[in-house]
Design a protein around this motif. Structure first.
Motif, PDB file in Angstrom:
ATOM      1  N   LYS A   1      48.775  35.713  47.690  1.00 29.37           N
ATOM      2  CA  LYS A   1      48.377  34.610  46.808  1.00 29.37           C
ATOM      3  C   LYS A   1      49.050  33.334  47.263  1.00 29.37           C
ATOM      4  O   LYS A   1      50.116  33.358  47.872  1.00 29.37           O
ATOM      5  N   ASP A   2      48.418  32.228  46.941  1.00 23.63           N
ATOM      6  CA  ASP A   2      48.981  30.918  47.255  1.00 23.63           C
ATOM      7  C   ASP A   2      50.140  30.604  46.305  1.00 23.63           C
ATOM      8  O   ASP A   2      50.486  31.402  45.446  1.00 23.63           O
ATOM      9  N   GLY A   3      50.731  29.434  46.447  1.00 21.08           N
ATOM     10  CA  GLY A   3      51.870  29.049  45.629  1.00 21.08           C
ATOM     11  C   GLY A   3      51.495  28.400  44.310  1.00 21.08           C
ATOM     12  O   GLY A   3      52.340  27.774  43.671  1.00 21.08           O
ATOM     13  N   ALA A   4      50.272  28.553  43.871  1.00 22.24           N
ATOM     14  CA  ALA A   4      49.798  27.917  42.638  1.00 22.24           C
ATOM     15  C   ALA A   4      50.454  28.523  41.404  1.00 22.24           C
ATOM     16  O   ALA A   4      51.078  29.574  41.445  1.00 22.24           O
ATOM     17  N   ALA A   5      50.255  27.850  40.287  1.00 23.22           N
ATOM     18  CA  ALA A   5      50.939  28.185  39.033  1.00 23.22           C
ATOM     19  C   ALA A   5      50.290  29.318  38.244  1.00 23.22           C
ATOM     20  O   ALA A   5      50.584  29.480  37.071  1.00 23.22           O
ATOM     21  N   PHE A   6      49.429  30.116  38.867  1.00 20.32           N
ATOM     22  CA  PHE A   6      48.763  31.210  38.166  1.00 20.32           C
ATOM     23  C   PHE A   6      49.033  32.531  38.875  1.00 20.32           C
ATOM     24  O   PHE A   6      49.357  32.567  40.054  1.00 20.32           O
ATOM     25  N   THR A   7      48.902  33.633  38.145  1.00 24.89           N
ATOM     26  CA  THR A   7      49.166  34.959  38.703  1.00 24.89           C
ATOM     27  C   THR A   7      47.931  35.550  39.356  1.00 24.89           C
ATOM     28  O   THR A   7      46.797  35.148  39.060  1.00 24.89           O
TER      29      THR A   7
ATOM     30  N   LYS B   1      43.404  32.068  46.193  1.00 23.92           N
ATOM     31  CA  LYS B   1      43.774  30.729  45.745  1.00 23.92           C
ATOM     32  C   LYS B   1      43.685  30.698  44.224  1.00 23.92           C
ATOM     33  O   LYS B   1      42.618  30.539  43.667  1.00 23.92           O
ATOM     34  N   ALA B   2      44.829  30.873  43.566  1.00 28.15           N
ATOM     35  CA  ALA B   2      44.881  30.935  42.101  1.00 28.15           C
ATOM     36  C   ALA B   2      45.278  29.571  41.548  1.00 28.15           C
ATOM     37  O   ALA B   2      46.269  29.427  40.854  1.00 28.15           O
ATOM     38  N   GLN B   3      44.492  28.565  41.859  1.00 30.18           N
ATOM     39  CA  GLN B   3      44.864  27.201  41.518  1.00 30.18           C
ATOM     40  C   GLN B   3      44.380  26.730  40.155  1.00 30.18           C
ATOM     41  O   GLN B   3      44.881  25.740  39.643  1.00 30.18           O
ATOM     42  N   THR B   4      43.434  27.449  39.560  1.00 25.00           N
ATOM     43  CA  THR B   4      42.919  26.994  38.265  1.00 25.00           C
ATOM     44  C   THR B   4      43.023  28.032  37.156  1.00 25.00           C
ATOM     45  O   THR B   4      42.832  27.693  35.994  1.00 25.00           O
ATOM     46  N   ALA B   5      43.311  29.276  37.505  1.00 22.74           N
ATOM     47  CA  ALA B   5      43.382  30.338  36.485  1.00 22.74           C
ATOM     48  C   ALA B   5      44.016  31.585  37.086  1.00 22.74           C
ATOM     49  O   ALA B   5      44.088  31.734  38.302  1.00 22.74           O
ATOM     50  N   ASN B   6      44.455  32.500  36.206  1.00 18.74           N
ATOM     51  CA  ASN B   6      44.897  33.816  36.656  1.00 18.74           C
ATOM     52  C   ASN B   6      43.686  34.557  37.223  1.00 18.74           C
ATOM     53  O   ASN B   6      42.569  34.405  36.717  1.00 18.74           O
ATOM     54  N   ILE B   7      43.899  35.357  38.256  1.00 16.90           N
ATOM     55  CA  ILE B   7      42.799  36.043  38.932  1.00 16.90           C
ATOM     56  C   ILE B   7      43.113  37.533  39.037  1.00 16.90           C
ATOM     57  O   ILE B   7      44.245  37.904  39.346  1.00 16.90           O
ATOM     58  N   THR B   8      42.098  38.375  38.822  1.00 14.57           N
ATOM     59  CA  THR B   8      42.253  39.819  38.981  1.00 14.57           C
ATOM     60  C   THR B   8      41.483  40.281  40.212  1.00 14.57           C
ATOM     61  O   THR B   8      40.309  39.942  40.380  1.00 14.57           O
ATOM     62  N   ILE B   9      42.166  41.050  41.040  1.00  9.29           N
ATOM     63  CA  ILE B   9      41.558  41.662  42.218  1.00  9.29           C
ATOM     64  C   ILE B   9      41.513  43.166  41.947  1.00  9.29           C
ATOM     65  O   ILE B   9      42.548  43.793  41.714  1.00  9.29           O
ATOM     66  N   THR B  10      40.322  43.739  41.972  1.00 10.23           N
ATOM     67  CA  THR B  10      40.160  45.157  41.693  1.00 10.23           C
ATOM     68  C   THR B  10      40.109  45.930  43.005  1.00 10.23           C
ATOM     69  O   THR B  10      39.386  45.554  43.929  1.00 10.23           O
ATOM     70  N   LEU B  11      40.890  47.017  43.048  1.00  5.07           N
ATOM     71  CA  LEU B  11      40.868  47.895  44.213  1.00  5.07           C
ATOM     72  C   LEU B  11      39.694  48.851  44.093  1.00  5.07           C
ATOM     73  O   LEU B  11      39.301  49.229  42.986  1.00  5.07           O
ATOM     74  N   PRO B  12      39.124  49.279  45.215  1.00  9.08           N
ATOM     75  CA  PRO B  12      38.041  50.268  45.127  1.00  9.08           C
ATOM     76  C   PRO B  12      38.594  51.612  44.649  1.00  9.08           C
ATOM     77  O   PRO B  12      39.813  51.841  44.684  1.00  9.08           O
ATOM     78  N   ALA B  13      37.736  52.476  44.208  1.00 11.94           N
ATOM     79  CA  ALA B  13      38.155  53.813  43.795  1.00 11.94           C
ATOM     80  C   ALA B  13      38.824  54.511  44.969  1.00 11.94           C
ATOM     81  O   ALA B  13      38.383  54.397  46.115  1.00 11.94           O
ATOM     82  N   VAL B  14      39.906  55.226  44.694  1.00 11.06           N
ATOM     83  CA  VAL B  14      40.650  55.942  45.732  1.00 11.06           C
ATOM     84  C   VAL B  14      39.712  56.841  46.538  1.00 11.06           C
ATOM     85  O   VAL B  14      39.800  56.908  47.766  1.00 11.06           O
ATOM     86  N   ALA B  15      38.798  57.527  45.863  1.00 12.88           N
ATOM     87  CA  ALA B  15      37.884  58.450  46.539  1.00 12.88           C
ATOM     88  C   ALA B  15      36.838  57.735  47.401  1.00 12.88           C
ATOM     89  O   ALA B  15      36.208  58.355  48.248  1.00 12.88           O
TER      90      ALA B  15
END
Length: 104
Positions: free
Chosen positions: A56-62, A30-44
């Motif tokens: 992501k939801d339809g909010a105005a942030f990435t 839910k990116a309703q108030t700011a841009n959000i970063t989702i970090t993937l775990p290390a491949v290994a």
């Protein structure tokens, strides 16, 4: 499947930056108030073939998916889900990198 058993997908909802874990499968952001970063775990740190679905939801942030350290997603260090629309990606661990096998 992932999470607590092999009969269902786990679902998590977040409105803040987070790192995906071995218990995650579906992440709804839910990116309703700011841009959000989702970090993937290390491949290994996860087995090859491991799948995550991030929507992501339809909010105005990435929402930005970010590989661990210098790890890549489709050859780039990040993958951005655009603002102002529902978007998502299915991310798979190849054993050496992450690939987005589907974008929606």
């Amino acid at each position: 499947m992932s999470g607590y058993d092999n009969t269902s997908e786990t679902v998590r909802v977040t409105a803040v930056a987070t790192t995906l874990t071995n218990n995650d499968y579906d992440l709804y952001v839910k990116a309703q108030t700011a841009n959000i970063t989702i970090t993937l775990p290390a491949v290994a740190a996860v087995q090859p073939g491991r799948v995550y679905s991030v929507t992501k939801d339809g909010a105005a942030f990435t929402v930005t998916l970010d590989g661990d350290g210098s790890e890549t997603i489709n050859g780039a260090t990040t993958l951005v889900l655009a603002a102002s629309a529902f978007h998502g990606a299915i991310i798979v661990n190849t054993g050496t990198e992450w690939i987005a096998k589907a974008l929606y």
